[in-house]
Design an enzyme around this catalytic site. Structure first.
Site, short mmCIF file in Angstrom:
data_model
loop_
_atom_site.label_atom_id
_atom_site.label_comp_id
_atom_site.label_asym_id
_atom_site.label_seq_id
_atom_site.Cartn_x
_atom_site.Cartn_y
_atom_site.Cartn_z
N GLU A 164 4.57 4.28 -9.27
CA GLU A 164 4.06 2.87 -8.51
C GLU A 164 2.45 3.39 -8.71
O GLU A 164 2.20 4.15 -8.00
CB GLU A 164 4.44 2.32 -7.21
CG GLU A 164 3.79 1.00 -6.71
CD GLU A 164 4.22 0.51 -5.49
OE1 GLU A 164 5.37 0.87 -5.20
OE2 GLU A 164 3.49 0.40 -4.54
N GLU A 185 -5.22 -2.30 -2.13
CA GLU A 185 -4.22 -2.99 -0.87
C GLU A 185 -5.29 -2.66 0.36
O GLU A 185 -5.97 -1.55 0.46
CB GLU A 185 -3.06 -2.47 -0.66
CG GLU A 185 -2.85 -0.73 -0.46
CD GLU A 185 -1.27 -0.43 -0.27
OE1 GLU A 185 -0.33 -1.74 -0.21
OE2 GLU A 185 -1.07 0.79 -0.62
#
Length: 480
Positions: A351, A356
């Site tokens: 991933e 974020e």
């Protein structure tokens, strides 16, 4: 008869002439193409086309052997052919082979621009010819000119790094001569023609190979925009994105993962209240409302199976929400199951978190997730925290540069993180980041990342609605 009209029985002669024309141009290339004819700063395919147009205009060539006057060559024909072969002229290619019959039949002869020379292997089955494109390219096929010693069975395998190979094409009934091969576009640097079975008592022999690619020829170090969504319409483009709905254990996205495996509280919907395009921007909106036994709704979109990428530069210009307990993200997940199902076998499949953040949105994080399946997963990343910054107050550009052996993260052009080491329990390095990934954009409410695991906890301090605004998402490929 109009010279621009070509009858069907003349098409073969026309393309044969174009082939001869390009070999002629190639022979004079080292002398003639040194000129930057269009003055764009480097010598590339547009310069070759200018040269070709001049040559055609001066000589008015017709197809060889044509006695009807029905077949002639136009500049458009040259441009069409050049679009298939441009990589040959603007990007270095080297060729190697598993064996050679003798020094006079080297692999380099398959890329020297003439049918007068050739590669010939040892008199054995299971031999290969390998092309190194010098960089990652979007490959969509090959043109192979066989000598009489051809392969009756062969495959075309592609690889981004020369280590992990994928078969893009297979032929079990080869008949030699000229093979014009097209396959699904794939990103690769290396191409291997794997000759499995001989058609004669000799080895395998190829005169010339050309690579089909849609990539533009660029000066070294330039980024080429290959895909983008500028959100310039009034609806989310279904050719680019799909909305993921539910809680992580609802059809059609039932992964058996409550809260998407992150302890998130929201129910993702495809309603215009949660996701819409307006005034050149994408809006993902989190709301406090009762919906299907949840107290919050929001939106999550992905490009899986629609726009998938491997390597390059990915960037998005985003204004993040800034409320307490809100978790906005711009990230990537693998599209296939090369190293396991992406959600059920997380994180052996990999991933990539491009961006974020969480309240008070004074920092940005970029992270890789890899290793074994949970709980044997690991991660590596960095935090970007410039003094006095609140990322929710304005738009910022979040960028990932992704190569087979290096990841680099930027905010507004400022490099803040580099990663070169990772691993997967399900494959050799550079697994798991040597496969195609897709893009995700979402706004979660609560979750482990923001430290909220109870929907009624005081950590959900945001004033709703909370929205993430996306100006654009762009993907580039570099000419190394």
């Amino acid at each position: 008869m109009n010279c621009n009209t070509v009858w069907v029985d003349s098409i073969g002669r026309k393309w044969l002439f174009l082939l001869v024309l390009f070999f002629t141009l190639c022979a004079s290339l080292h002398a003639a193409i040194k000129e930057d004819f269009n003055r764009d700063g480097w010598v590339n395919m547009p310069d070759l086309l200018i040269l070709a147009e001049s040559w055609l205009t001066c000589n008015a060539p017709r197809c060889p052997g044509d006695t009807t006057g029905d077949c002639c060559v136009t500049f458009d024909d040259v441009a069409d052919l050049a679009s298939q072969w441009q990589i040959f002229y603007c990007s270095p290619i080297t060729a190697t082979a598993s064996s050679v019959e003798n020094a006079g039949y080297s692999a380099a002869h398959t890329i020297d621009g003439t049918l007068a020379t050739r590669w010939a292997s040892a008199f054995l089955d299971n031999q290969w010819l390998q092309l190194d494109m010098g960089q990652i390219r979007t490959i969509r096929g090959l043109q192979i000119y066989w000598q009489e010693a051809f392969a009756s069975k062969y495959t075309i395998d592609v690889s981004p790094d020369g280590l992990a190979w994928t078969t893009a094409y297979s032929n079990t009934d080869g008949d030699g001569n000229f093979d014009d091969i097209t396959f699904a576009s794939t990103a690769a640097q290396y191409i291997r023609i794997h000759c499995l079975q001989r058609a004669t008592a000799y080895g395998f022999s190829i005169r010339e190979v050309f690579v089909k690619t849609n990539d533009d020829c660029l000066a070294a170090g330039q980024w080429d925009l290959i895909w983008s969504d500028e959100f310039d319409g009034t609806q989310l483009k279904t050719a680019h994105w799909e909305c993921m709905t539910g809680t992580g254990n609802d059809a059609p996205f039932d992964y058996g993962l409550w809260g998407w495996g992150n302890g998130e509280f929201q129910y993702y919907t495809a309603r215009p209240q949660n996701v819409y395009v307006q005034d050149g921007k994408l809006y993902l909106v989190a709301r406090r409302e009762n919906y299907d036994n949840r107290k919050y709704t929001s939106a999550r979109i992905r490009s899986a199976g629609l726009q998938d990428f491997m390597y390059g530069k990915l960037e998005a210009r985003i204004k993040v929400p800034g409320g307490g307990g809100i978790w906005p993200a711009f990230w990537l997940m693998p599209t296939g199951n090369t190293y396991g199902e992406p959600y059920l076998h997380w994180a052996a499949h990999g991933e990539i978190d491009v961006m974020e953040t969480k309240y008070p949105t004074s920092s940005i994080q970029g992270t890789l997730h890899f290793g074994g399946q949970y709980p044997n997963n690991v991660s590596a990343g960095c935090t970007y925290r410039p003094p006095g910054m609140d990322f929710s107050k304005d738009f910022h550009v979040y960028t990932l540069e992704w190569t087979p052996t290096r990841m680099r993260w930027y905010v507004d052009g400022n490099l803040y993180c580099t990663q070169t080491s990772w691993w997967s329990a399900n494959g050799p390095y550079p697994a798991p980041f040597d496969q195609r990934f897709h893009i995700l954009l979402n706004v979660a409410v609560g979750g482990y990342y923001v430290g909220c695991t109870e929907p009624d906890a005081s950590c959900i301090t945001a004033v709703f609605p909370q929205q993430m605004e996306v100006d654009y998402v762009r993907v580039y490929r570099m000419n190394e």
